[in-house]
Design an enzyme around this catalytic site. Structure first.
Site, PDB file in Angstrom:
ATOM      1  N   ASP A 125       0.847  -1.185   0.000  1.00 21.00           N
ATOM      2  CA  ASP A 125       0.000   0.000   0.000  1.00 21.00           C
ATOM      3  C   ASP A 125       0.885   1.237   0.000  1.00 21.00           C
ATOM      4  OD1 ASP A 125      -2.946   0.885   0.288  1.00 21.00           O
ATOM      5  OD2 ASP A 125      -1.901   2.161   1.714  1.00 21.00           O
ATOM      6  N   SER A 126       0.318   2.340  -0.471  1.00 13.11           N
ATOM      7  CA  SER A 126       1.081   3.582  -0.480  1.00 13.11           C
ATOM      8  C   SER A 126       1.323   4.108   0.926  1.00 13.11           C
ATOM      9  CB  SER A 126       0.342   4.641  -1.305  1.00 13.11           C
ATOM     10  OG  SER A 126      -0.929   4.899  -0.738  1.00 13.11           O
ATOM     11  N   TYR A 144      -0.693   8.404  -2.999  1.00  8.59           N
ATOM     12  CA  TYR A 144      -0.544   8.162  -4.430  1.00  8.59           C
ATOM     13  C   TYR A 144      -1.660   8.829  -5.241  1.00  8.59           C
ATOM     14  CZ  TYR A 144       3.073   4.474  -4.159  1.00  8.59           C
ATOM     15  OH  TYR A 144       4.238   3.773  -3.983  1.00  8.59           O
ATOM     16  N   GLY A 145      -2.778   9.118  -4.615  1.00  9.81           N
ATOM     17  CA  GLY A 145      -3.968   9.533  -5.334  1.00  9.81           C
ATOM     18  C   GLY A 145      -3.831  10.810  -6.131  1.00  9.81           C
ATOM     19  N   CYS A 205      -3.440  -1.146  -2.417  1.00  5.73           N
ATOM     20  CA  CYS A 205      -3.658   0.247  -2.797  1.00  5.73           C
ATOM     21  C   CYS A 205      -4.542   0.297  -4.036  1.00  5.73           C
ATOM     22  CB  CYS A 205      -2.307   0.915  -3.082  1.00  5.73           C
ATOM     23  SG  CYS A 205      -2.422   2.622  -3.635  1.00  5.73           S
ATOM     24  N   ASN A 206      -5.736   0.867  -3.891  1.00  7.92           N
ATOM     25  CA  ASN A 206      -6.652   0.973  -5.030  1.00  7.92           C
ATOM     26  C   ASN A 206      -6.069   1.824  -6.142  1.00  7.92           C
ATOM     27  OD1 ASN A 206      -9.717  -0.024  -4.385  1.00  7.92           O
ATOM     28  ND2 ASN A 206      -8.581   0.493  -2.527  1.00  7.92           N
ATOM     29  N   THR A 207      -5.354   2.884  -5.770  1.00  8.15           N
ATOM     30  CA  THR A 207      -4.768   3.752  -6.785  1.00  8.15           C
ATOM     31  C   THR A 207      -3.744   2.985  -7.613  1.00  8.15           C
ATOM     32  OG1 THR A 207      -5.098   5.676  -5.345  1.00  8.15           O
ATOM     33  CG2 THR A 207      -3.540   5.917  -7.160  1.00  8.15           C
ATOM     34  N   GLU A 234      -4.156   9.411   7.478  1.00  5.16           N
ATOM     35  CA  GLU A 234      -2.731   9.157   7.719  1.00  5.16           C
ATOM     36  C   GLU A 234      -2.197  10.024   8.853  1.00  5.16           C
ATOM     37  OE1 GLU A 234      -0.157   7.244   6.079  1.00  5.16           O
ATOM     38  OE2 GLU A 234      -1.660   6.052   5.035  1.00  5.16           O
ATOM     39  N   THR A 267      -8.401   1.627   0.454  1.00  5.50           N
ATOM     40  CA  THR A 267      -8.265   0.789   1.649  1.00  5.50           C
ATOM     41  C   THR A 267      -8.222   1.599   2.944  1.00  5.50           C
ATOM     42  OG1 THR A 267      -5.907   0.687   1.097  1.00  5.50           O
ATOM     43  CG2 THR A 267      -7.236  -1.261   0.612  1.00  5.50           C
ATOM     44  N   HIS A 268      -8.085   2.911   2.847  1.00  3.72           N
ATOM     45  CA  HIS A 268      -8.219   3.733   4.049  1.00  3.72           C
ATOM     46  C   HIS A 268      -9.679   3.871   4.483  1.00  3.72           C
ATOM     47  CE1 HIS A 268      -4.189   4.996   2.812  1.00  3.72           C
ATOM     48  NE2 HIS A 268      -4.020   5.556   3.999  1.00  3.72           N
TER      49      HIS A 268
END
Length: 270
Positions: A7-8, A39-40, A70-72, A162, A195-196
């Site tokens: 994940d980012s 990353y978004g 990470c979806n992005t 975050e 995922t957040h």
């Protein structure tokens, strides 16, 4: 024998936690690219470069299978990685497909033509890069027809989570839900495409109302991974130890991760 989760930042810990509960004996190597999060807001090429670097490190740690939590990264890099980068004997999987399978009530590996499904109006909440990629709509079109998707780029939510500012995160979620409902007043279902966002599930549900089914990824990905490994046990890599890797400052990331999961997590430098 270890499986990697990338994940980012810290969001992928929601997936790791679900996988750990579903597969308690499976060693997991987590890589958080905290130095470069979020990353978004990055370009597709930048996301691809960072994701391949992180995945290579997970291969080095003994993971033959890596989940892009990470979806992005799943949206902007996965297809390109699978088409020309992933080495023979390794696999890299994303998080969209388990979600779409649940939404469309199709079983894994169902390659029949796309068909009409009960859900007609879907709200997608995701990062700006995921929304720009239209990867969710592309994957959905392989499996379903007649589904209207309205996407809302949720700027600022990942940063707030975050940084541990959940009051700001809640305010931003409600603002983004309001913005989406101006475009799609009555969605049937909502996809939390980051995922957040599972950490904000109750806020999303409250803002959307009880009549909207909210799909969150962590448990769906865990169940899909368990099914995958039951059919492909050889994809459990040679790694034997669980570990947490970060490109950020290990102590700082460990402290935030501990708050995130409510149990002590110790990261080391990647």
């Amino acid at each position: 024998m270890a499986v990697g989760i990338f994940d980012s930042g810290l969001g992928g810990l929601t997936v790791l936690d679900a996988v750990s509960r579903r597969l308690p004996d499976l060693p997991l190597v987590y890589f958080g690219d905290n130095a470069h999060a979020p990353y978004g807001v990055r370009t597709a090429d930048d996301i691809y470069d960072l994701t391949t670097q992180a995945t290579e490190r997970l291969f080095e740690a003994g993971c033959d299978l890596v989940i892009l939590a990470c979806n992005t990264a799943s949206a902007a890099a996965l297809r390109r990685m699978q088409e020309g980068w992933v080495p023979e004997g390794k696999r890299v999987l994303g998080v969209f497909v388990p979600l779409i399978e649940a939404l469309t009530e199709r079983q894994w590996g169902d390659n029949s033509p796309p068909r009409e499904v009960g859900t007609k109006h879907v709200a997608l909440f995701a990062t700006p890069a995921t929304v720009r990629s239209r990867a969710f709509q592309r994957e959905l079109a392989f499996r379903a027809i007649g589904v209207d998707v309205e996407a809302q780029a949720c700027g600022g939510v990942v940063d707030a989570i975050e940084e541990g500012d959940m009051i700001l995160a809640e305010a931003l979620v409600r603002s983004h839900v309001d913005a989406l409902r101006r475009k799609m007043p009555e969605p049937d279902a909502a996809i939390l495409g980051c995922t957040h966002y599972p950490l904000m599930t109750e806020t999303f549900q409250d803002a959307l109302g009880e009549g909207v089914k909210v799909f969150s990824q962590a448990d769906l990905v865990a169940e899909s991974l368990a099914d995958y490994l039951s059919r492909r046990p050889e994809m459990r890599g040679p790694g034997m130890d669980s570990m947490f890797l970060t490109t950020g400052k290990p102590k700082q990331v460990s402290d935030r991760a501990t708050q995130f999961l409510h149990r002590r997590i110790e990261f080391v430098a990647a």
